[in-house]
Every structure is written in structure tokens, then in C-alpha cells.
Design an enzyme around this catalytic site. Structure first.
Site, PDB file in Angstrom:
ATOM      1  N   ASP A 101       0.957  -1.106   0.052  1.00  0.00           N
ATOM      2  CA  ASP A 101      -0.193   0.099   0.009  1.00  0.00           C
ATOM      3  C   ASP A 101       0.928   1.188   0.151  1.00  0.00           C
ATOM      4  O   ASP A 101       0.577   2.248  -0.708  1.00  0.00           O
ATOM      5  CB  ASP A 101      -0.948   0.218   1.332  1.00  0.00           C
ATOM      6  CG  ASP A 101      -2.118  -0.929   1.006  1.00  0.00           C
ATOM      7  OD1 ASP A 101      -2.471  -1.375  -0.132  1.00  0.00           O
ATOM      8  OD2 ASP A 101      -2.837  -1.321   2.159  1.00  0.00           O
ATOM      9  N   ASN A 154      -4.202   9.251   2.154  1.00  0.00           N
ATOM     10  CA  ASN A 154      -5.094   8.590   3.185  1.00  0.00           C
ATOM     11  C   ASN A 154      -5.378   9.560   4.224  1.00  0.00           C
ATOM     12  O   ASN A 154      -6.680   9.800   4.339  1.00  0.00           O
ATOM     13  CB  ASN A 154      -4.101   7.443   3.678  1.00  0.00           C
ATOM     14  CG  ASN A 154      -4.451   6.175   2.954  1.00  0.00           C
ATOM     15  OD1 ASN A 154      -5.331   6.091   2.144  1.00  0.00           O
ATOM     16  ND2 ASN A 154      -3.494   5.213   3.374  1.00  0.00           N
ATOM     17  N   ALA A 199     -10.822   6.810   1.370  1.00  0.00           N
ATOM     18  CA  ALA A 199     -10.057   5.838   0.889  1.00  0.00           C
ATOM     19  C   ALA A 199      -9.087   5.448   2.116  1.00  0.00           C
ATOM     20  O   ALA A 199      -8.477   4.259   2.075  1.00  0.00           O
ATOM     21  CB  ALA A 199      -9.381   6.355  -0.195  1.00  0.00           C
ATOM     22  N   ASN A 252      -6.541   5.676  10.536  1.00  0.00           N
ATOM     23  CA  ASN A 252      -7.902   5.967  11.035  1.00  0.00           C
ATOM     24  C   ASN A 252      -8.707   5.105  11.558  1.00  0.00           C
ATOM     25  O   ASN A 252      -9.089   5.166  13.029  1.00  0.00           O
ATOM     26  CB  ASN A 252      -8.979   6.618  10.055  1.00  0.00           C
ATOM     27  CG  ASN A 252     -10.193   6.927  10.461  1.00  0.00           C
ATOM     28  OD1 ASN A 252     -10.440   7.928  11.260  1.00  0.00           O
ATOM     29  ND2 ASN A 252     -11.105   6.365   9.899  1.00  0.00           N
ATOM     30  N   TYR A 253      -8.507   3.919  11.074  1.00  0.00           N
ATOM     31  CA  TYR A 253      -9.312   2.555  11.735  1.00  0.00           C
ATOM     32  C   TYR A 253      -8.578   2.130  12.994  1.00  0.00           C
ATOM     33  O   TYR A 253      -9.244   1.537  13.944  1.00  0.00           O
ATOM     34  CB  TYR A 253      -9.478   1.439  10.545  1.00  0.00           C
ATOM     35  CG  TYR A 253     -10.557   0.447  10.842  1.00  0.00           C
ATOM     36  CD1 TYR A 253     -11.476   0.663  11.425  1.00  0.00           C
ATOM     37  CD2 TYR A 253      -9.960  -0.864  10.494  1.00  0.00           C
ATOM     38  CE1 TYR A 253     -12.290  -0.525  11.854  1.00  0.00           C
ATOM     39  CE2 TYR A 253     -10.936  -1.961  10.693  1.00  0.00           C
ATOM     40  CZ  TYR A 253     -12.187  -1.767  11.536  1.00  0.00           C
ATOM     41  OH  TYR A 253     -13.029  -2.898  11.726  1.00  0.00           O
ATOM     42  N   SER A 254      -7.357   2.050  12.762  1.00  0.00           N
ATOM     43  CA  SER A 254      -6.097   1.641  13.764  1.00  0.00           C
ATOM     44  C   SER A 254      -6.729   2.701  15.001  1.00  0.00           C
ATOM     45  O   SER A 254      -6.435   2.138  16.322  1.00  0.00           O
ATOM     46  CB  SER A 254      -4.797   1.821  13.620  1.00  0.00           C
ATOM     47  OG  SER A 254      -4.649   0.717  12.413  1.00  0.00           O
TER      48      SER A 254
END
EC number: 2.7.1.23
Length: 254
Positions: free
Chosen positions: A44, A114, A152, A158-160
Site C-alpha cells: 500500500d 489517506n 479511501a 484512522n481505523y487503527s
């Protein structure tokens, strides 16, 4: 769509370089500016750097995973590549534009596909003041840091940090706190894509903070502004049934 002229780019990893050699031999390899499509071999991080580096060329980018997580990548395969490219789904995303002011008076501007993140760079928690469209929304956030994420990027940093996953087509940004101490239970907010977000660093000498747009730290910042750069559009290609919208949805049920 037909993609006859392919530009292969690879990360420095041995497995990516080996794949580059074989694919270039099988399909040819042209410079990015002469290509119809760019195939990025890596993870990524590499596909993000490829999108940044080829931004002005407006070429679609198709990633094949030669890294680890590979959320933005397709499964690696050497056969029938042109057929896969022709059948691929397109996701269009716009980055964030960051402007950061530093203690020494310098300013830095950068783009983030991101997220833009702020993170304490000393032993003490950061103290941040948050403005949205010029209006003070939080007088003092005591935390390890905070970030603003695109849809995206919502499954990445962010999710972490326990931020929400956003649908790829949503005109929304996620503002997420990292290890908030006060207000203790505050984790962030959902903002319209048009929002101008500003963080002011309170006591930047005693409580230093760095800022980052995807990668590359800007040290000792005093203020950071973040807004969507809607004039820039990146096109990312995915195999049918494995597009970014499907991946974002699937990630919420694991």
C-alpha cells in the site's frame, strides 16, 4: 478500455523487483509518460507513493500486491494481465491538502491520499485546539494525536485509532482522536468534505507535535490546516468484485 502500453514500477523489495523483471519481459515496459496504465508492484505504501509521483500524468494505477496488507492492491498474477486491466473497475479519489506552520516560521504544504495526522513528538501529551470552517469546535483536546482521513484512507491509520470506516463515495471526512485523555471519551467527528479543519498546537515548545501527510514528518508545528483538494483526482483500478467500495464494506464485517 484497452491498455496496450504498460509502465511497471516496483518497490525495492526483492520479490517486487523479481516480479518487475518477469512482467516487463512478458508485456514490455514503457516510461510512465508514454503509458496507458501504470502497474505498481509492492504494498500500500508503494502504491500511494506511485499515485503521488504520477499525479500530473493522470494515468490510472493498478496495484499488484508484493507487500504485506495490500488493501489498495490486487492479487498478484502474471497471466492475462491485459485482460485483467481491461475488465478492471475504477475508483476515483481526491487527496487532502495540508498546510503546516512551524515554530521557526517555516511553512510546508503537502498532499495526502489517506490522511493528515498530528502526533505528539515528546514525552507529554499534545494539547490541540480544533477549528472547523473558522469556528472553534474544541477549545482543548489532550491526546497523543489526531488525524483527518479521506474515505479511501479510513481503513488505515484512522481505523487503527478506532475511527469510522467511510463509504468510498461519501462526501465526508473523519476527524479522529488518538488516545484522547480529555475529553476522555471523545474519539472524533464526521465532517463534510468541503470542511476546512485547523489544529492549533497549544504550548508547542513544551508539548511538541509533528504533522504528516501520508508520510514524511513536519516537526515542531504550531498550526495545521487541512482541506480536500477536489481539483486533483486519482484513478485506481481493481479487479471486478474487489473494488474499493466492496473492500470498505467487507472490512466492517470481519
Amino acid at each position: 478500455m484497452s491498455f496496450e502500453k504498460i509502465c511497471f514500477l516496483a518497490s525495492g523489495a526483492e520479490v517486487a523487483q523479481s516480479a518487475l523483471t518477469r512482467l516487463a519481459s512478458a508485456y514490455g515496459n514503457v516510461p510512465p509518460e508514454e503509458s496507458d496504465v501504470i502497474v505498481a508492484l509492492g504494498g500500500d505504501g508503494f502504491v500511494l507513493s506511485t499515485l503521488h509521483a504520477t499525479q500530473k500524468l493522470s494515468r490510472p494505477v493498478y496495484g499488484m500486491n508484493r507487500g504485506t496488507v495490500g488493501f489498495l492492491m490486487n492479487t498478484f498474477g502474471e497471466n492475462r494481465l491485459r485482460e485483467r486491466l481491461a475488465a478492471a473497475e475504477t475508483a476515483e479519489i481526491s487527496p487532502l491538502r495540508m498546510k503546516a506552520w512551524q515554530i521557526d516560521g517555516e511553512t510546508t504544504e503537502a498532499l495526502a491520499i489517506n490522511e493528515v495526522s498530528l502526533l505528539r513528538s515528546g514525552p507529554q501529551a499534545a494539547k490541540l485546539r480544533i477549528f472547523v470552517d473558522g469556528k472553534e469546535r474544541m477549545r482543548e483536546l489532550v491526546c497523543d494525536g489526531a488525524l483527518v482521513s479521506t474515505p479511501a484512507g479510513s481503513t488505515a491509520y484512522n481505523y487503527s485509532a478506532h475511527g469510522p470506516i467511510l463509504p468510498i463515495g461519501a462526501d465526508i471526512l473523519a476527524l479522529t482522536a488518538m488516545a484522547a485523555f480529555r475529553p476522555r471519551r471523545w474519539r472524533g467527528a464526521l465532517l463534510p468534505k468541503s470542511a476546512l479543519v485547523r489544529f492549533d498546537v497549544l504550548d508547542p515548545v513544551k508539548r511538541p507535535v509533528s504533522a504528516s501527510a501520508d508520510s514524511g514528518d513536519v516537526r515542531d508545528v504550531t498550526s495545521v490546516e487541512i482541506r480536500s483538494a477536489n481539483e486533483i483526482v486519482h484513478r485506481i483500478l481493481f479487479d471486478p468484485g474487489h473494488g474499493l467500495e466492496e473492500r470498505l464494506l467487507r472490512e466492517q464485517f470481519v
